[in-house]
Design a protein around this motif. Structure first.
Motif, PDB file in Angstrom:
ATOM      1  N   ARG A 211       0.784  -0.989  -0.233  1.00  0.00           N
ATOM      2  CA  ARG A 211      -0.424  -0.322   0.394  1.00  0.00           C
ATOM      3  C   ARG A 211       0.964   1.806   0.114  1.00  0.00           C
ATOM      4  O   ARG A 211       0.644   2.440  -0.750  1.00  0.00           O
ATOM      5  CB  ARG A 211      -0.909  -0.109   0.777  1.00  0.00           C
ATOM      6  CG  ARG A 211      -2.025  -0.827   0.511  1.00  0.00           C
ATOM      7  CD  ARG A 211      -3.490   0.233   2.046  1.00  0.00           C
ATOM      8  NE  ARG A 211      -2.700  -0.770   2.986  1.00  0.00           N
ATOM      9  CZ  ARG A 211      -4.015  -0.200   4.302  1.00  0.00           C
ATOM     10  NH1 ARG A 211      -4.217   1.197   3.993  1.00  0.00           N
ATOM     11  NH2 ARG A 211      -3.522  -0.216   5.803  1.00  0.00           N
ATOM     12  N   THR A 212       1.851   1.079   0.963  1.00  0.00           N
ATOM     13  CA  THR A 212       2.929   2.321   1.068  1.00  0.00           C
ATOM     14  C   THR A 212       3.691   2.521   0.070  1.00  0.00           C
ATOM     15  O   THR A 212       3.483   3.960  -0.991  1.00  0.00           O
ATOM     16  CB  THR A 212       4.186   2.281   1.775  1.00  0.00           C
ATOM     17  OG1 THR A 212       3.405   2.268   3.228  1.00  0.00           O
ATOM     18  CG2 THR A 212       4.497   3.169   2.168  1.00  0.00           C
ATOM     19  N   VAL A 213       3.652   1.453  -1.329  1.00  0.00           N
ATOM     20  CA  VAL A 213       4.731   1.523  -2.190  1.00  0.00           C
ATOM     21  C   VAL A 213       3.759   2.122  -2.973  1.00  0.00           C
ATOM     22  O   VAL A 213       4.449   2.859  -4.125  1.00  0.00           O
ATOM     23  CB  VAL A 213       5.231   0.280  -3.283  1.00  0.00           C
ATOM     24  CG1 VAL A 213       5.251  -0.035  -4.091  1.00  0.00           C
ATOM     25  CG2 VAL A 213       6.322  -0.628  -1.859  1.00  0.00           C
ATOM     26  N   LEU A 214       2.833   1.825  -3.481  1.00  0.00           N
ATOM     27  CA  LEU A 214       1.650   2.044  -4.125  1.00  0.00           C
ATOM     28  C   LEU A 214       1.451   4.223  -4.654  1.00  0.00           C
ATOM     29  O   LEU A 214       0.822   4.044  -5.303  1.00  0.00           O
ATOM     30  CB  LEU A 214       0.066   0.965  -4.987  1.00  0.00           C
ATOM     31  CG  LEU A 214       0.616  -0.138  -4.776  1.00  0.00           C
ATOM     32  CD1 LEU A 214      -0.462  -1.064  -5.287  1.00  0.00           C
ATOM     33  CD2 LEU A 214       1.562  -0.354  -5.968  1.00  0.00           C
ATOM     34  N   LYS A 215       1.471   3.860  -2.643  1.00  0.00           N
ATOM     35  CA  LYS A 215       1.408   5.532  -2.911  1.00  0.00           C
ATOM     36  C   LYS A 215       2.535   6.384  -3.216  1.00  0.00           C
ATOM     37  O   LYS A 215       1.793   7.604  -3.274  1.00  0.00           O
ATOM     38  CB  LYS A 215       0.283   6.119  -1.419  1.00  0.00           C
ATOM     39  CG  LYS A 215      -0.625   5.914  -0.389  1.00  0.00           C
ATOM     40  CD  LYS A 215      -1.103   6.174   0.439  1.00  0.00           C
ATOM     41  CE  LYS A 215      -0.668   5.220   0.871  1.00  0.00           C
ATOM     42  NZ  LYS A 215      -1.139   5.360   2.855  1.00  0.00           N
ATOM     43  N   SER A 217       5.256   8.309  -4.727  1.00  0.00           N
ATOM     44  CA  SER A 217       5.721   9.053  -6.125  1.00  0.00           C
ATOM     45  C   SER A 217       6.760   9.160  -6.569  1.00  0.00           C
ATOM     46  O   SER A 217       6.683   8.532  -7.951  1.00  0.00           O
ATOM     47  CB  SER A 217       5.121  10.896  -6.273  1.00  0.00           C
ATOM     48  OG  SER A 217       5.811  11.424  -5.181  1.00  0.00           O
ATOM     49  N   SER A 218       7.228   8.769  -5.816  1.00  0.00           N
ATOM     50  CA  SER A 218       8.868   8.792  -6.471  1.00  0.00           C
ATOM     51  C   SER A 218       9.793   7.471  -6.101  1.00  0.00           C
ATOM     52  O   SER A 218       9.530   6.274  -4.848  1.00  0.00           O
ATOM     53  CB  SER A 218       9.891   9.565  -6.240  1.00  0.00           C
ATOM     54  OG  SER A 218      10.289   9.175  -4.522  1.00  0.00           O
ATOM     55  N   GLN A 219      10.828   6.191  -6.330  1.00  0.00           N
ATOM     56  CA  GLN A 219      10.637   5.076  -6.015  1.00  0.00           C
ATOM     57  C   GLN A 219      12.341   4.757  -7.043  1.00  0.00           C
ATOM     58  O   GLN A 219      12.682   6.162  -6.970  1.00  0.00           O
ATOM     59  CB  GLN A 219      10.831   3.949  -7.188  1.00  0.00           C
ATOM     60  CG  GLN A 219       8.544   3.366  -6.914  1.00  0.00           C
ATOM     61  CD  GLN A 219       7.646   3.821  -6.049  1.00  0.00           C
ATOM     62  OE1 GLN A 219       8.568   2.930  -5.116  1.00  0.00           O
ATOM     63  NE2 GLN A 219       6.597   3.286  -6.103  1.00  0.00           N
TER      64      GLN A 219
END
Ligand SMILES: C[C@@](CO)(OP(=O)(O)O)[C@H](O)COP(=O)(O)OP(=O)(O)OC[C@H]1O[C@@H](n2ccc(N)nc2=O)[C@H](O)[C@@H]1O
Ligand SMILES: Nc1ncnc2c1ncn2[C@@H]1O[C@H](COP(=O)(O)OP(=O)(O)O)[C@@H](O)[C@H]1O
Length: 300
Positions: A211-215, A217-219
Motif C-alpha cells: 500500500r505504501t509503495v503504490l502511494k 510518487s517516487s521510487q
C-alpha cells in the motif's frame, strides 16, 4: 521415382511450420528494495514487476524421440546451459513426458539488461510445452519448477504484474497504470551475480508494504548505485536521460527506463537521444503478452 522420393521424405522441422509460437516478454522492476539476506546468500527483495509489450518469440514443435533441440544459439550460452533447454528438460522430467521438442528463438531482448530475457524465455518454454505436450501442470506447479532455475521465472509464469517479496517468488498481483516507457539500452551486459556480490550494496532498506509503495510518487532501486559505480556507460546514460525524464535502473541493469503518458512523447525522447544511446519504446502491461496470447488461443 521422383514421386516416390517425395513421399518418403519428411519435411525437416523448421520454425516456419512450428506447431506453437509464443511471446516471451520483458519485465521492468519499477522499484527494487533489498531488505535482507537468506542464509544461502540470496537477497530478500521487495520489488514491483510490470511487463512490457516487447518480447522475444519462441517457436515449438513436439518430437516423438524425446530429444530437446534448441535450433537458435544464444551468444555466449552453451546449448545445454540455455534456460530454454533447461526449462524444457525440467518439465519433461517432472511430468514423465516421453515427447521432446524442436525450439527456435527470435531474440529481441538485450542480454544482461535487467529486463529478464533469459527468465522469460524459460517461463514461456514451461508454459508453452505444458500446452503442447498436454502435461497439464498448474501455473503454480510450473512457477515452482521455474523457481529452481531462477528467482525471476515465477512472475513470468504467472503473467500478472505483481509486488514481489522473498527472493522474488512471493507474488501479490497489482493493477498499475499501463504507462508508455522509454527503455534505454547502455552498451554493457551485466551479471546479476556480480552486482549482488558487491560489498557496497545496500542490503538493509527498511521493509515497506504494497500500500505504501503504490502511494509513493517516487521510487528507487537499491542496485543502481553499485551499477553506476562499476559501469560509467550506465551512469552517463542516466545523466543523459534525466535531462528528459525521471529515469531509473531495472533489476541489476543495464537497462534504464522512464515513464511517459503516451507513445509519442516517449518516441520524441528516443529520437533525441538516438545518436548517443540505443533505446526502444514499449507499453507497460499488467497481463503479460504470453498470457494474452494463450487466452486468444483458448478462445479460438
Ligand atoms: C535482480 C532481479 C530482479 O528482478 O532481476 P535481473 O536484473 O537479474 O533481471 C532478479 O531478482 C534476479 O533474478 P534471476 O536473474 O532469475 O536470478 P538468479 O538466476 O536466480 O540468480 C543469479 C544470481 O544472483 C544472486 N541473487 C539472485 C536473486 C536474489 N533474490 N538474490 C541473489 O542474491 C545469486 O547470487 C544468484 O547466483
Ligand atoms: N535463453 C536465454 N536468453 C538470454 N540469456 C540466457 C538464456 N539462457 C541462459 N542465459 C544466461 O542468463 C544470463 C542473464 O540473462 P538475461 O535474462 O538476459 O539478463 P537479466 O537477468 O539481466 O535480465 C545471460 O547472461 C546468459 O548467460
Amino acid at each position: 521415382m521422383m514421386h516416390n522420393a517425395t513421399l518418403t521424405t519428411t519435411t525437416p522441422p523448421s520454425k516456419d511450420n512450428a506447431q506453437l509460437s509464443l511471446p516471451a516478454p520483458a519485465k521492468l522492476n519499477l522499484m527494487l528494495h533489498i531488505v535482507g539476506r537468506r542464509d544461502d546468500g540470496y537477497h530478500l527483495l521487495q520489488t514491483l514487476f510490470q511487463f512490457l509489450d516487447y518480447a522475444d518469440t519462441l517457436h515449438f514443435s513436439a518430437r516423438d524421440d524425446g530429444k530437446i533441440i534448441l535450433h537458435t544459439p544464444v551468444d555466449g550460452v552453451a546449448h545445454d546451459n540455455n534456460l530454454i533447454v533447461r526449462a524444457a528438460r525440467l518439465l519433461q522430467h517432472n511430468s514423465h513426458c516421453h515427447l521432446g521438442a524442436d525450439i527456435w528463438l527470435d531474440k529481441k531482448l538485450p542480454i544482461g539488461g535487467g529486463i529478464g530475457g533469459g527468465s522469460s524465455n524459460a517461463a514461456t518454454t514451461l508454459v508453452g510445452l505444458n500446452h503442447l505436450w498436454q502435461t497439464r501442470l498448474s501455473l503454480d506447479a510450473l512457477a515452482d519448477l521455474g523457481l529452481t532455475l531462477g528467482a525471476d521465472i515465477p512472475v513470468f509464469v504467472k503473467g500478472r504484474a505483481a509486488f514481489a517479496e522473498g527472493v522474488g517468488e512471493k507474488l501479490q498481483p497489482v493493477e498499475l497504470p499501463e504507462s508508455w516507457y522509454l527503455v534505454a539500452v547502455p552498451p554493457v551486459s551485466i551479471s546479476t551475480e556480480k552486482i549482488f556480490s558487491d560489498k557496497g550494496l545496500t542490503r538493509n532498506t527498511p521493509m515497506t508494504n504494497i500500500r505504501t509503495v503504490l502511494k509513493q510518487s517516487s521510487q528507487h532501486n537499491d542496485c543502481q548505485a553499485v551499477v553506476e559505480k562499476h559501469y560509467p556507460e550506465v551512469r552517463n546514460a542516466l545523466i543523459l536521460l534525466n535531462n528528459y525524464v525521471d529515469a531509473r535502473l531495472t533489476g541489476t541493469g543495464s537497462c534504464l527506463f522512464g515513464g511517459f503518458p503516451n507513445e509519442e512523447q516517449a518516441a520524441i525522447v528516443a529520437n533525441q537521444i538516438s545518436e548517443k544511446l540505443q533505446s526502444f519504446v514499449a507499453k507497460g502491461a499488467n497481463i503479460s503478452m504470453l498470457h494474452r496470447t494463450l487466452q486468444n488461443l483458448s478462445e479460438h
